[in-house]
Design a protein around this motif. Structure first.
Motif, PDB file in Angstrom:
ATOM      1  N   ALA A 124       2.473  -7.607  -2.919  1.00 56.93           N
ATOM      2  CA  ALA A 124       1.259  -6.956  -2.416  1.00 56.93           C
ATOM      3  C   ALA A 124       1.513  -6.295  -1.063  1.00 56.93           C
ATOM      4  O   ALA A 124       1.050  -5.173  -0.818  1.00 56.93           O
ATOM      5  CB  ALA A 124       0.125  -7.968  -2.311  1.00 56.93           C
ATOM      6  N   LEU A 125       2.244  -6.976  -0.183  1.00 55.48           N
ATOM      7  CA  LEU A 125       2.549  -6.388   1.123  1.00 55.48           C
ATOM      8  C   LEU A 125       3.435  -5.166   0.985  1.00 55.48           C
ATOM      9  O   LEU A 125       3.240  -4.167   1.694  1.00 55.48           O
ATOM     10  CB  LEU A 125       3.213  -7.435   2.022  1.00 55.48           C
ATOM     11  CG  LEU A 125       2.287  -8.528   2.550  1.00 55.48           C
ATOM     12  CD1 LEU A 125       3.091  -9.570   3.316  1.00 55.48           C
ATOM     13  CD2 LEU A 125       1.200  -7.945   3.420  1.00 55.48           C
ATOM     14  N   GLY A 126       4.396  -5.227   0.078  1.00 56.45           N
ATOM     15  CA  GLY A 126       5.254  -4.066  -0.162  1.00 56.45           C
ATOM     16  C   GLY A 126       4.457  -2.874  -0.643  1.00 56.45           C
ATOM     17  O   GLY A 126       4.673  -1.739  -0.195  1.00 56.45           O
ATOM     18  N   LYS A 127       3.531  -3.113  -1.541  1.00 57.85           N
ATOM     19  CA  LYS A 127       2.684  -2.035  -2.060  1.00 57.85           C
ATOM     20  C   LYS A 127       1.798  -1.464  -0.953  1.00 57.85           C
ATOM     21  O   LYS A 127       1.631  -0.250  -0.830  1.00 57.85           O
ATOM     22  CB  LYS A 127       1.816  -2.566  -3.198  1.00 57.85           C
ATOM     23  CG  LYS A 127       1.032  -1.491  -3.921  1.00 57.85           C
ATOM     24  CD  LYS A 127       0.226  -2.052  -5.077  1.00 57.85           C
ATOM     25  CE  LYS A 127       1.110  -2.166  -6.281  1.00 57.85           C
ATOM     26  NZ  LYS A 127       0.337  -2.514  -7.494  1.00 57.85           N
ATOM     27  N   LEU A 128       1.247  -2.346  -0.105  1.00 58.63           N
ATOM     28  CA  LEU A 128       0.401  -1.893   1.001  1.00 58.63           C
ATOM     29  C   LEU A 128       1.198  -1.022   1.969  1.00 58.63           C
ATOM     30  O   LEU A 128       0.740   0.046   2.375  1.00 58.63           O
ATOM     31  CB  LEU A 128      -0.183  -3.103   1.749  1.00 58.63           C
ATOM     32  CG  LEU A 128      -1.004  -2.787   2.998  1.00 58.63           C
ATOM     33  CD1 LEU A 128      -2.289  -2.044   2.629  1.00 58.63           C
ATOM     34  CD2 LEU A 128      -1.338  -4.056   3.754  1.00 58.63           C
ATOM     35  N   VAL A 129       2.402  -1.450   2.313  1.00 52.83           N
ATOM     36  CA  VAL A 129       3.228  -0.690   3.253  1.00 52.83           C
ATOM     37  C   VAL A 129       3.606   0.674   2.674  1.00 52.83           C
ATOM     38  O   VAL A 129       3.580   1.683   3.377  1.00 52.83           O
ATOM     39  CB  VAL A 129       4.492  -1.499   3.642  1.00 52.83           C
ATOM     40  CG1 VAL A 129       5.488  -0.638   4.395  1.00 52.83           C
ATOM     41  CG2 VAL A 129       4.105  -2.715   4.469  1.00 52.83           C
ATOM     42  N   ARG A 130       3.933   0.717   1.380  1.00 53.37           N
ATOM     43  CA  ARG A 130       4.316   1.989   0.758  1.00 53.37           C
ATOM     44  C   ARG A 130       3.134   2.947   0.625  1.00 53.37           C
ATOM     45  O   ARG A 130       3.259   4.134   0.901  1.00 53.37           O
ATOM     46  CB  ARG A 130       4.916   1.749  -0.628  1.00 53.37           C
ATOM     47  CG  ARG A 130       6.347   1.280  -0.588  1.00 53.37           C
ATOM     48  CD  ARG A 130       6.984   1.309  -1.957  1.00 53.37           C
ATOM     49  NE  ARG A 130       6.228   0.575  -2.976  1.00 53.37           N
ATOM     50  CZ  ARG A 130       6.305  -0.739  -3.197  1.00 53.37           C
ATOM     51  NH1 ARG A 130       7.098  -1.477  -2.462  1.00 53.37           N
ATOM     52  NH2 ARG A 130       5.604  -1.307  -4.154  1.00 53.37           N
ATOM     53  N   LYS A 131       1.988   2.441   0.217  1.00 49.31           N
ATOM     54  CA  LYS A 131       0.847   3.324  -0.052  1.00 49.31           C
ATOM     55  C   LYS A 131      -0.004   3.607   1.185  1.00 49.31           C
ATOM     56  O   LYS A 131      -0.620   4.660   1.284  1.00 49.31           O
ATOM     57  CB  LYS A 131      -0.035   2.724  -1.146  1.00 49.31           C
ATOM     58  CG  LYS A 131       0.629   2.732  -2.499  1.00 49.31           C
ATOM     59  CD  LYS A 131      -0.335   2.330  -3.584  1.00 49.31           C
ATOM     60  CE  LYS A 131       0.336   2.459  -4.934  1.00 49.31           C
ATOM     61  NZ  LYS A 131      -0.622   2.373  -6.009  1.00 49.31           N
ATOM     62  N   HIS A 132      -0.069   2.652   2.110  1.00 49.74           N
ATOM     63  CA  HIS A 132      -0.928   2.786   3.287  1.00 49.74           C
ATOM     64  C   HIS A 132      -0.201   2.272   4.531  1.00 49.74           C
ATOM     65  O   HIS A 132      -0.568   1.239   5.096  1.00 49.74           O
ATOM     66  CB  HIS A 132      -2.227   2.007   3.092  1.00 49.74           C
ATOM     67  CG  HIS A 132      -2.957   2.335   1.848  1.00 49.74           C
ATOM     68  ND1 HIS A 132      -3.644   3.515   1.681  1.00 49.74           N
ATOM     69  CD2 HIS A 132      -3.100   1.652   0.682  1.00 49.74           C
ATOM     70  CE1 HIS A 132      -4.196   3.530   0.472  1.00 49.74           C
ATOM     71  NE2 HIS A 132      -3.867   2.420  -0.162  1.00 49.74           N
ATOM     72  N   PRO A 133       0.821   2.982   4.978  1.00 51.34           N
ATOM     73  CA  PRO A 133       1.620   2.474   6.096  1.00 51.34           C
ATOM     74  C   PRO A 133       0.842   2.339   7.409  1.00 51.34           C
ATOM     75  O   PRO A 133       1.083   1.421   8.175  1.00 51.34           O
ATOM     76  CB  PRO A 133       2.762   3.481   6.229  1.00 51.34           C
ATOM     77  CG  PRO A 133       2.294   4.697   5.534  1.00 51.34           C
ATOM     78  CD  PRO A 133       1.341   4.244   4.479  1.00 51.34           C
TER      79      PRO A 133
END
Length: 65
Positions: A12-21
């Motif tokens: 989830a954190l990886g997805k957040l960083v990629r989509k909404h840095p």
């Protein structure tokens, strides 16, 4: 079970960083700021355990307790 939770959190954190840095950075900074504030309070309480800023007035200010 805890490994599954950790893996899900990392995903989830990886997805957040990629989509909404920018949002991820803001969350990280807010968490860091809060951690620093809590640490400062803990240090203050360890150095001055009975120190309470709201209850102690300036002795030379003429305030009546």
């Amino acid at each position: 079970m805890s490994q599954a939770k950790a893996a899900a959190t990392a995903k989830a954190l990886g997805k957040l960083v990629r989509k909404h840095p920018l949002i991820a950075a803001e969350i990280a900074l807010a968490g860091t700021a809060r951690g620093i504030a809590v640490a400062a309070e803990e240090v203050k309480h360890r150095i001055l355990p009975d120190h309470d800023v709201e209850e102690i007035g300036d002795k030379d200010s003429g305030e009546i307790d």
